[in-house]
Scaffold this motif. Sequence first.
Motif, PDB file in Angstrom:
ATOM      1  N   THR A  80       9.620 -23.744  -4.580  1.00  0.00           N
ATOM      2  CA  THR A  80      10.967 -23.185  -4.731  1.00  0.00           C
ATOM      3  C   THR A  80      11.666 -23.880  -5.900  1.00  0.00           C
ATOM      4  OG1 THR A  80      11.949 -24.794  -3.199  1.00  0.00           O
ATOM      5  CG2 THR A  80      11.203 -22.694  -2.260  1.00  0.00           C
ATOM      6  N   LYS A  81      12.683 -23.213  -6.431  1.00  0.00           N
ATOM      7  CA  LYS A  81      13.418 -23.768  -7.571  1.00  0.00           C
ATOM      8  C   LYS A  81      14.848 -24.159  -7.210  1.00  0.00           C
ATOM      9  CE  LYS A  81      10.905 -21.143 -11.127  1.00  0.00           C
ATOM     10  NZ  LYS A  81      11.046 -20.172 -12.252  1.00  0.00           N
ATOM     11  N   TYR A  82      15.306 -23.716  -6.038  1.00  0.00           N
ATOM     12  CA  TYR A  82      16.716 -23.895  -5.710  1.00  0.00           C
ATOM     13  C   TYR A  82      16.900 -24.416  -4.287  1.00  0.00           C
ATOM     14  CZ  TYR A  82      17.066 -20.779  -9.724  1.00  0.00           C
ATOM     15  OH  TYR A  82      16.935 -20.212 -10.964  1.00  0.00           O
ATOM     16  N   ILE A  83      17.984 -25.167  -4.098  1.00  0.00           N
ATOM     17  CA  ILE A  83      18.459 -25.534  -2.762  1.00  0.00           C
ATOM     18  C   ILE A  83      19.879 -25.001  -2.644  1.00  0.00           C
ATOM     19  CG2 ILE A  83      19.154 -27.413  -1.230  1.00  0.00           C
ATOM     20  CD1 ILE A  83      16.896 -29.084  -2.425  1.00  0.00           C
ATOM     21  N   SER A  84      20.124 -24.217  -1.605  1.00  0.00           N
ATOM     22  CA  SER A  84      21.443 -23.615  -1.393  1.00  0.00           C
ATOM     23  C   SER A  84      22.230 -24.446  -0.390  1.00  0.00           C
ATOM     24  CB  SER A  84      21.301 -22.175  -0.876  1.00  0.00           C
ATOM     25  OG  SER A  84      22.573 -21.631  -0.583  1.00  0.00           O
ATOM     26  N   MET A  85      23.447 -24.830  -0.779  1.00  0.00           N
ATOM     27  CA  MET A  85      24.298 -25.668   0.058  1.00  0.00           C
ATOM     28  C   MET A  85      25.636 -24.974   0.285  1.00  0.00           C
ATOM     29  SD  MET A  85      22.404 -28.554   0.035  1.00  0.00           S
ATOM     30  CE  MET A  85      23.396 -30.023   0.146  1.00  0.00           C
ATOM     31  N   GLY A  86      26.416 -25.527   1.203  1.00  0.00           N
ATOM     32  CA  GLY A  86      27.786 -25.078   1.351  1.00  0.00           C
ATOM     33  C   GLY A  86      28.649 -25.697   0.265  1.00  0.00           C
ATOM     34  N   PRO A  87      29.972 -25.559   0.369  1.00  0.00           N
ATOM     35  CA  PRO A  87      30.872 -26.207  -0.590  1.00  0.00           C
ATOM     36  C   PRO A  87      30.697 -27.726  -0.535  1.00  0.00           C
ATOM     37  CG  PRO A  87      32.053 -24.606   0.761  1.00  0.00           C
ATOM     38  CD  PRO A  87      30.707 -24.779   1.380  1.00  0.00           C
ATOM     39  N   PRO A  88      31.223 -28.454  -1.515  1.00  0.00           N
ATOM     40  CA  PRO A  88      31.100 -29.912  -1.496  1.00  0.00           C
ATOM     41  C   PRO A  88      31.544 -30.504  -0.159  1.00  0.00           C
ATOM     42  CG  PRO A  88      31.993 -29.216  -3.598  1.00  0.00           C
ATOM     43  CD  PRO A  88      31.906 -27.985  -2.749  1.00  0.00           C
ATOM     44  N   GLY A  89      30.703 -31.395   0.391  1.00  0.00           N
ATOM     45  CA  GLY A  89      30.991 -32.001   1.676  1.00  0.00           C
ATOM     46  C   GLY A  89      30.519 -31.192   2.866  1.00  0.00           C
ATOM     47  N   PHE A  90      29.928 -30.026   2.616  1.00  0.00           N
ATOM     48  CA  PHE A  90      29.496 -29.128   3.698  1.00  0.00           C
ATOM     49  C   PHE A  90      28.065 -28.701   3.370  1.00  0.00           C
ATOM     50  CE2 PHE A  90      31.198 -25.332   6.425  1.00  0.00           C
ATOM     51  CZ  PHE A  90      30.211 -25.567   7.347  1.00  0.00           C
ATOM     52  N   MET A  91      27.100 -29.566   3.700  1.00  0.00           N
ATOM     53  CA  MET A  91      25.725 -29.343   3.266  1.00  0.00           C
ATOM     54  C   MET A  91      25.154 -28.041   3.791  1.00  0.00           C
ATOM     55  SD  MET A  91      23.881 -33.084   3.424  1.00  0.00           S
ATOM     56  CE  MET A  91      22.246 -32.396   3.175  1.00  0.00           C
ATOM     57  N   SER A  92      25.440 -27.728   5.039  1.00  0.00           N
ATOM     58  CA  SER A  92      24.776 -26.597   5.679  1.00  0.00           C
ATOM     59  C   SER A  92      25.776 -25.775   6.468  1.00  0.00           C
ATOM     60  CB  SER A  92      23.677 -27.107   6.618  1.00  0.00           C
ATOM     61  OG  SER A  92      23.125 -26.042   7.369  1.00  0.00           O
ATOM     62  N   LEU A  93      25.828 -24.469   6.169  1.00  0.00           N
ATOM     63  CA  LEU A  93      26.720 -23.580   6.910  1.00  0.00           C
ATOM     64  C   LEU A  93      26.181 -23.266   8.293  1.00  0.00           C
ATOM     65  CD1 LEU A  93      27.741 -20.912   4.245  1.00  0.00           C
ATOM     66  CD2 LEU A  93      28.857 -23.065   4.790  1.00  0.00           C
ATOM     67  N   TYR A  94      24.874 -23.205   8.412  1.00  0.00           N
ATOM     68  CA  TYR A  94      24.295 -22.664   9.634  1.00  0.00           C
ATOM     69  C   TYR A  94      23.866 -23.743  10.621  1.00  0.00           C
ATOM     70  CZ  TYR A  94      19.780 -23.967   7.756  1.00  0.00           C
ATOM     71  OH  TYR A  94      18.721 -24.685   7.273  1.00  0.00           O
TER      72      TYR A  94
END
Length: 368
Positions: A235-249
Amino acid sequence: MKQLTTRRQALRTLAGAGTVGAATLAAPHIASAQGQTTTWKIQTSWPGGAGLQIFKDWCATIAEKTGGELAFQPFGANDVVGDFQLFDAVKNGVLDAVNPFTIYAQGIIPAATFLTSYPLGMRNPHEWDVFYYSLGGLEIARELYAAQNMMFVGPVHHGPNIIHSKVPIRSIDDFRGRKMRLPGGMVAEVFTEIGAETTVLPGSEIFPALEKGTIDVADYVGPAVNYALGFSQVTKYISMGPPGFMSLYQPVDLMDITVGMDAWNALSPQMQQFVEMETHVYSDMHHAAIQKADQEAWAKFEADGTEITRLSQDDVELMTEVAVPIWFNYANRDKDSARLFKIQLDYMMSGSLGYVTPEQVEGLELDL
């Protein structure tokens, strides 16, 4: 059930154990001298890596801390039984205790869905500590586990799960049409609602599925474990939440310490209190050590050319609107789920957090 001592009391007790042994630790030293060590077989859900080593290192300290009255014999995932057989093994005495991901209990305790994090729910470890130790969550958890002849000692913090992707995810619209590995249940329903084509795969099958293009996107645990699994190679990307919020789910991935009731009742009251206190200590140590390993992994991902993308606060609000009705649907499947969720919902709607607004729950009711 005896109230847990506070974390401060726990740390004071442990700190003073070496010099003030006459109270809780005098009896363990006597027992050790008489050769009466109780050894628990305890299995974790960690299959290897930093998580397993942290667990083994902690287990190795128990005999010394109790002067030999109690010892933990550690086992990694699948060493004695499979992850989904952990609770049967505890109930029938094959194992004395387990350190599972709490979500695994939902197979026998449906309300366990609300004993660990869920999409867009409580978002930080301290919020879960408030729920468990101040708002009644621990008492309900112990009641539910006792009905299964098990003792829920307490939660153990891990960290957030993250999303790896072959394509950039810069808004929730970018999930639409993507073939995405998720753990199923509530999480999968939320992502299905925003257009992802979700599938359930065990962790061992994620790498080959990404490599072959069977899936475009995959969630799994944290950076340290995922790097060791080679995700930066496919993979080429890691998707995160906004700063300070690593994971939405899954912003907080909870584990716990659960003990067979027979093994628990065989301990002295003093030793039961020690195990409760030590679970606090392990949770803090485990969480911090996992975060340290994650910090080291981020540099490795960067060196491999992985790009981190972040969703916006607007995306958080949109996904919350999607998630709230799904929360209520799961909570209303079971009376115990409803009463656990009601505590969490009140907390999330309070001035302390404000994650959920009255408008978002308008027209939704809990079957209490």
